[in-house]
Design an enzyme around this catalytic site. Structure first.
Site, PDB file in Angstrom:
ATOM      1  N   GLU A 171     -10.882   4.155   2.981  1.00  0.00           N
ATOM      2  CA  GLU A 171      -9.878   4.877   2.206  1.00  0.00           C
ATOM      3  C   GLU A 171     -10.130   4.594   0.734  1.00  0.00           C
ATOM      4  OE1 GLU A 171      -5.835   4.469   3.396  1.00  0.00           O
ATOM      5  OE2 GLU A 171      -6.211   5.178   5.434  1.00  0.00           O
ATOM      6  N   ASP A 174       0.855  -1.184   0.000  1.00  0.00           N
ATOM      7  CA  ASP A 174       0.000   0.000   0.000  1.00  0.00           C
ATOM      8  C   ASP A 174       0.888   1.230   0.000  1.00  0.00           C
ATOM      9  OD1 ASP A 174      -2.350   1.457   0.035  1.00  0.00           O
ATOM     10  OD2 ASP A 174      -2.488   1.473   2.214  1.00  0.00           O
ATOM     11  N   HIS A 203      -3.790  14.140   0.259  1.00  0.00           N
ATOM     12  CA  HIS A 203      -4.093  13.320   1.441  1.00  0.00           C
ATOM     13  C   HIS A 203      -2.967  13.407   2.458  1.00  0.00           C
ATOM     14  CE1 HIS A 203      -5.390  10.055   3.985  1.00  0.00           C
ATOM     15  NE2 HIS A 203      -4.274   9.387   3.738  1.00  0.00           N
ATOM     16  N   ASP A 252      -9.500   0.484   1.352  1.00  0.00           N
ATOM     17  CA  ASP A 252      -8.580   0.004   2.381  1.00  0.00           C
ATOM     18  C   ASP A 252      -9.113   0.455   3.740  1.00  0.00           C
ATOM     19  OD1 ASP A 252      -6.364  -1.203   3.500  1.00  0.00           O
ATOM     20  OD2 ASP A 252      -5.096   0.560   3.268  1.00  0.00           O
ATOM     21  N   LYS A 276      -4.809  -1.627  10.046  1.00  0.00           N
ATOM     22  CA  LYS A 276      -4.975  -1.654   8.597  1.00  0.00           C
ATOM     23  C   LYS A 276      -5.167  -3.056   8.025  1.00  0.00           C
ATOM     24  CE  LYS A 276      -4.059   1.543   6.244  1.00  0.00           C
ATOM     25  NZ  LYS A 276      -4.920   2.576   5.610  1.00  0.00           N
TER      26      LYS A 276
END
Length: 308
Positions: free
Chosen positions: A98, A25, A32, A132, A152
């Protein structure tokens, strides 16, 4: 004589488009990264010193990448509530989405050899839409010093359609100007971003409209950097963009940004408000590239938050 079986689209269960190998990722949206830096660090120095020089990324958990439509349980973990000095265990209270895209590799390099930026697209089969999911409170407590972990790795939802790069040729656009200029192995020429419209719907409310063209670091730069140290990619590896936010508050790609760390609630059509996701909330992401004559869609990427 043969029996004819007719399937309706609503009867078809979508699966992941490929058997996913490794998962990386990235953190490639300047807007962002800047927003997060403003919220959690010095607003005048929102970007960390390395951000404008390398496509920052981390290795995620491929076993929890799931097809669109699979519900997601609210994750459990340690958090450190505001004002406390001792962590507590329990369900995350700051579950977030996300908005991301991701590319999937179609070939592999030999360990110890890098893929030059001029050749990296030969190693990319196509792209998907990715949500995500994130637990912001778990992530905040755990990420120093080694980065994301339990906040995550509990789930990432992928769209079922894998769109080949050749299908997106007409939608190539120039990316943002990169200043300072990247090091030689990351330098690229031509149109290396894609004009792909991105949307986020929360309980049938359109809450964000962004675009992949905003990415500061292109997919070519991401893959070139990933292999520059000799890391070998394999067929079916997936590399996600990181949250894609645009310059306008309505184009932010996460609840963290849209509600500005919970200080600006989002008002939905039914009069309710959200700062982060509640149990039962349904998040749907859509992506498409639109020309004068046709549209290329990525299919829907959706999931619902269940109780812990």
């Amino acid at each position: 004589h043969r029996d004819i079986v007719i399937f309706r689209m609503e009867d078809v269960e979508m699966q992941l488009p490929v058997l996913i190998g490794d998962y990386t990722d990235f953190y490639s949206s300047r807007e962002h990264a800047t927003n997060v830096g403003k919220m959690f660090r010095d607003p005048e120095n929102a970007l960390l010193p390395n951000w404008l020089h390398i496509p920052v990324g981390y290795h995620g958990r491929s076993s929890t990448i799931i097809p669109s439509g699979i519900p997601v349980h609210r994750p459990m973990g340690q958090t450190l509530p505001n004002g406390e000095t001792t962590p507590v265990f329990g369900p995350s209270r700051l579950v977030d989405f996300e908005l991301e895209t991701a590319f999937i590799t179609t070939d592999c390099n030999i360990m110890g050899e890098n893929v030059p930026i001029s050749e990296v697209e030969d190693f990319i089969f196509g792209m998907v839409l990715l949500n995500d999911w994130s637990a912001r409170d778990i992530q905040k407590w755990e990420y120093v010093p080694l980065g994301p972990f339990l906040g995550k790795n509990f789930a990432s939802s992928a769209s079922p359609w894998l769109v080949h790069l050749e299908a997106l040729e007409e939608f190539r656009v120039n990316g943002p100007e990169q200043d300072p200029a990247p090091l030689e192995y990351l330098r690229q020429s031509g149109a290396n971003n894609f004009d792909i419209q991105l949307e986020v719907w929360l309980n049938n409310n359109l809450i964000s409209k962004s675009n992949m063209k905003y990415l500061y670091w292109s997919i070519k730069q991401q893959l070139a950097h990933h292999t520059i140290n000799g890391c070998n990619m394999q067929i079916g590896d997936i590399c996600a963009s990181g949250t894609i936010s645009g310059p306008d508050p309505k184009s932010f790609g996460s609840m963290l940004e849209l509600s500005w760390k919970g200080t600006k609630p989002i008002i939905l059509n039914d009069g309710s408000s959200r700062t982060f996701l509640q149990n039962g909330d349904r998040v749907e992401m859509k992506a498409y590239a639109q020309s004068k004559d046709y549209r290329i869609g990525f299919g829907s990427c959706y999931g619902e938050i269940l109780e812990e």
